[in-house]
Design a protein around this motif. Structure first.
Motif, PDB file in Angstrom:
ATOM      1  N   SER A  22      41.584  34.972  48.010  1.00 44.57           N
ATOM      2  CA  SER A  22      41.513  34.993  46.545  1.00 44.57           C
ATOM      3  C   SER A  22      40.078  34.821  46.061  1.00 44.57           C
ATOM      4  O   SER A  22      39.665  35.475  45.094  1.00 44.57           O
ATOM      5  CB  SER A  22      42.432  33.930  45.941  1.00 44.57           C
ATOM      6  OG  SER A  22      41.953  32.637  46.221  1.00 44.57           O
ATOM      7  N   ILE A  25      38.280  38.256  46.911  1.00 42.86           N
ATOM      8  CA  ILE A  25      38.689  39.334  46.004  1.00 42.86           C
ATOM      9  C   ILE A  25      38.087  39.118  44.614  1.00 42.86           C
ATOM     10  O   ILE A  25      37.572  40.047  44.004  1.00 42.86           O
ATOM     11  CB  ILE A  25      40.228  39.421  45.937  1.00 42.86           C
ATOM     12  CG1 ILE A  25      40.771  39.970  47.252  1.00 42.86           C
ATOM     13  CG2 ILE A  25      40.676  40.295  44.768  1.00 42.86           C
ATOM     14  CD1 ILE A  25      42.283  39.880  47.375  1.00 42.86           C
ATOM     15  N   GLY A  26      38.136  37.890  44.124  1.00 40.80           N
ATOM     16  CA  GLY A  26      37.575  37.599  42.804  1.00 40.80           C
ATOM     17  C   GLY A  26      36.081  37.859  42.740  1.00 40.80           C
ATOM     18  O   GLY A  26      35.577  38.452  41.779  1.00 40.80           O
ATOM     19  N   PHE A  28      34.207  39.830  44.763  1.00 42.66           N
ATOM     20  CA  PHE A  28      33.870  41.244  44.912  1.00 42.66           C
ATOM     21  C   PHE A  28      34.316  42.066  43.699  1.00 42.66           C
ATOM     22  O   PHE A  28      33.625  43.009  43.304  1.00 42.66           O
ATOM     23  CB  PHE A  28      34.440  41.817  46.206  1.00 42.66           C
ATOM     24  CG  PHE A  28      33.616  41.445  47.414  1.00 42.66           C
ATOM     25  CD1 PHE A  28      32.292  41.838  47.507  1.00 42.66           C
ATOM     26  CD2 PHE A  28      34.158  40.701  48.433  1.00 42.66           C
ATOM     27  CE1 PHE A  28      31.522  41.501  48.608  1.00 42.66           C
ATOM     28  CE2 PHE A  28      33.405  40.356  49.540  1.00 42.66           C
ATOM     29  CZ  PHE A  28      32.079  40.749  49.630  1.00 42.66           C
ATOM     30  N   ALA A  29      35.442  41.714  43.092  1.00 47.52           N
ATOM     31  CA  ALA A  29      35.872  42.419  41.881  1.00 47.52           C
ATOM     32  C   ALA A  29      34.872  42.175  40.754  1.00 47.52           C
ATOM     33  O   ALA A  29      34.494  43.109  40.031  1.00 47.52           O
ATOM     34  CB  ALA A  29      37.267  41.964  41.469  1.00 47.52           C
ATOM     35  N   SER A  30      34.431  40.937  40.616  1.00 48.24           N
ATOM     36  CA  SER A  30      33.442  40.613  39.594  1.00 48.24           C
ATOM     37  C   SER A  30      32.132  41.343  39.862  1.00 48.24           C
ATOM     38  O   SER A  30      31.533  41.930  38.947  1.00 48.24           O
ATOM     39  CB  SER A  30      33.205  39.105  39.563  1.00 48.24           C
ATOM     40  OG  SER A  30      32.175  38.784  38.671  1.00 48.24           O
ATOM     41  N   ALA A  32      31.701  44.109  41.515  1.00 44.04           N
ATOM     42  CA  ALA A  32      31.884  45.542  41.274  1.00 44.04           C
ATOM     43  C   ALA A  32      31.814  45.862  39.782  1.00 44.04           C
ATOM     44  O   ALA A  32      31.144  46.823  39.375  1.00 44.04           O
ATOM     45  CB  ALA A  32      33.216  46.008  41.857  1.00 44.04           C
ATOM     46  N   LEU A  33      32.494  45.058  38.958  1.00 46.71           N
ATOM     47  CA  LEU A  33      32.463  45.292  37.508  1.00 46.71           C
ATOM     48  C   LEU A  33      31.058  45.116  36.943  1.00 46.71           C
ATOM     49  O   LEU A  33      30.606  45.906  36.102  1.00 46.71           O
ATOM     50  CB  LEU A  33      33.442  44.356  36.805  1.00 46.71           C
ATOM     51  CG  LEU A  33      34.922  44.641  37.054  1.00 46.71           C
ATOM     52  CD1 LEU A  33      35.777  43.462  36.590  1.00 46.71           C
ATOM     53  CD2 LEU A  33      35.344  45.920  36.356  1.00 46.71           C
ATOM     54  N   TRP A  70      31.792  46.576  30.569  1.00 48.94           N
ATOM     55  CA  TRP A  70      31.932  46.374  32.017  1.00 48.94           C
ATOM     56  C   TRP A  70      31.365  45.028  32.438  1.00 48.94           C
ATOM     57  O   TRP A  70      31.955  44.317  33.248  1.00 48.94           O
ATOM     58  CB  TRP A  70      31.234  47.502  32.774  1.00 48.94           C
ATOM     59  CG  TRP A  70      31.959  48.791  32.668  1.00 48.94           C
ATOM     60  CD1 TRP A  70      31.650  49.843  31.847  1.00 48.94           C
ATOM     61  CD2 TRP A  70      33.131  49.186  33.384  1.00 48.94           C
ATOM     62  NE1 TRP A  70      32.555  50.850  32.015  1.00 48.94           N
ATOM     63  CE2 TRP A  70      33.477  50.479  32.958  1.00 48.94           C
ATOM     64  CE3 TRP A  70      33.919  48.562  34.347  1.00 48.94           C
ATOM     65  CZ2 TRP A  70      34.572  51.165  33.458  1.00 48.94           C
ATOM     66  CZ3 TRP A  70      35.005  49.248  34.858  1.00 48.94           C
ATOM     67  CH2 TRP A  70      35.330  50.522  34.413  1.00 48.94           C
ATOM     68  N   GLY A  74      33.295  41.787  34.075  1.00 48.13           N
ATOM     69  CA  GLY A  74      32.833  41.149  35.302  1.00 48.13           C
ATOM     70  C   GLY A  74      32.690  39.646  35.150  1.00 48.13           C
ATOM     71  O   GLY A  74      33.043  38.875  36.042  1.00 48.13           O
ATOM     72  N   VAL A  77      36.230  38.051  35.056  1.00 45.93           N
ATOM     73  CA  VAL A  77      36.805  37.939  36.403  1.00 45.93           C
ATOM     74  C   VAL A  77      36.125  36.811  37.168  1.00 45.93           C
ATOM     75  O   VAL A  77      36.786  36.036  37.860  1.00 45.93           O
ATOM     76  CB  VAL A  77      36.703  39.286  37.159  1.00 45.93           C
ATOM     77  CG1 VAL A  77      37.081  39.127  38.619  1.00 45.93           C
ATOM     78  CG2 VAL A  77      37.578  40.325  36.492  1.00 45.93           C
ATOM     79  N   THR A  81      38.156  33.519  38.605  1.00 47.92           N
ATOM     80  CA  THR A  81      38.297  33.397  40.056  1.00 47.92           C
ATOM     81  C   THR A  81      38.641  31.973  40.507  1.00 47.92           C
ATOM     82  O   THR A  81      39.562  31.800  41.309  1.00 47.92           O
ATOM     83  CB  THR A  81      37.030  33.927  40.760  1.00 47.92           C
ATOM     84  OG1 THR A  81      36.891  35.313  40.454  1.00 47.92           O
ATOM     85  CG2 THR A  81      37.102  33.744  42.260  1.00 47.92           C
TER      86      THR A  81
END
Length: 121
Positions: A22, A25-26, A28-30, A32-33, A70, A74, A77, A81
């Protein structure tokens, strides 16, 4: 005696995987955004924003390919996280029947979510 139920070594090692997942993922998602926001800002400098947009506005701005949208998503997110990680921790603790530590995690989660819920009233 209090330290006995807080020791991590007594817990099954598989509790760490969902927690780490978790967090990963949080993050890397942040990332990426935020990177999409940086690229959009490089391509369309006029779409930059000097402030974090409210969530609904950020969704709309990102749909219109505006950098500020965007980047705001980010940041959202990134802020969410730790909350998601704590919720994951609590679920894992409950599944492993670690009731006392799960109660502490639930209290911490309530302290994190409570003010947000109260501010929406």
């Amino acid at each position: 005696m209090l330290a006995r139920w807080v020791e991590v070594s007594d817990m099954p090692s598989d509790i760490n995987r969902p927690i780490a997942k978790s967090l990963t993922i949080g993050m890397f998602a942040s990332l990426a955004l935020l990177l999409v926001g940086v690229v959009v800002q490089a391509l369309r400098p006029e779409s930059a924003s000097s402030r974090v947009l409210p969530f609904v506005d950020a969704l709309e701005a990102s749909r219109k390919l505006q950098a500020g949208g965007w980047q705001s998503l980010g940041i959202f997110v990134l802020i969410l996280t730790p909350v998601a990680t704590l919720a994951t921790t609590m679920i894992c603790l409950l599944r492993n029947r670690e009731w006392k530590i799960a109660a502490v995690a639930a209290a911490a989660l309530a302290l994190m979510i409570g003010p947000v819920v109260l501010s929406l009233r």
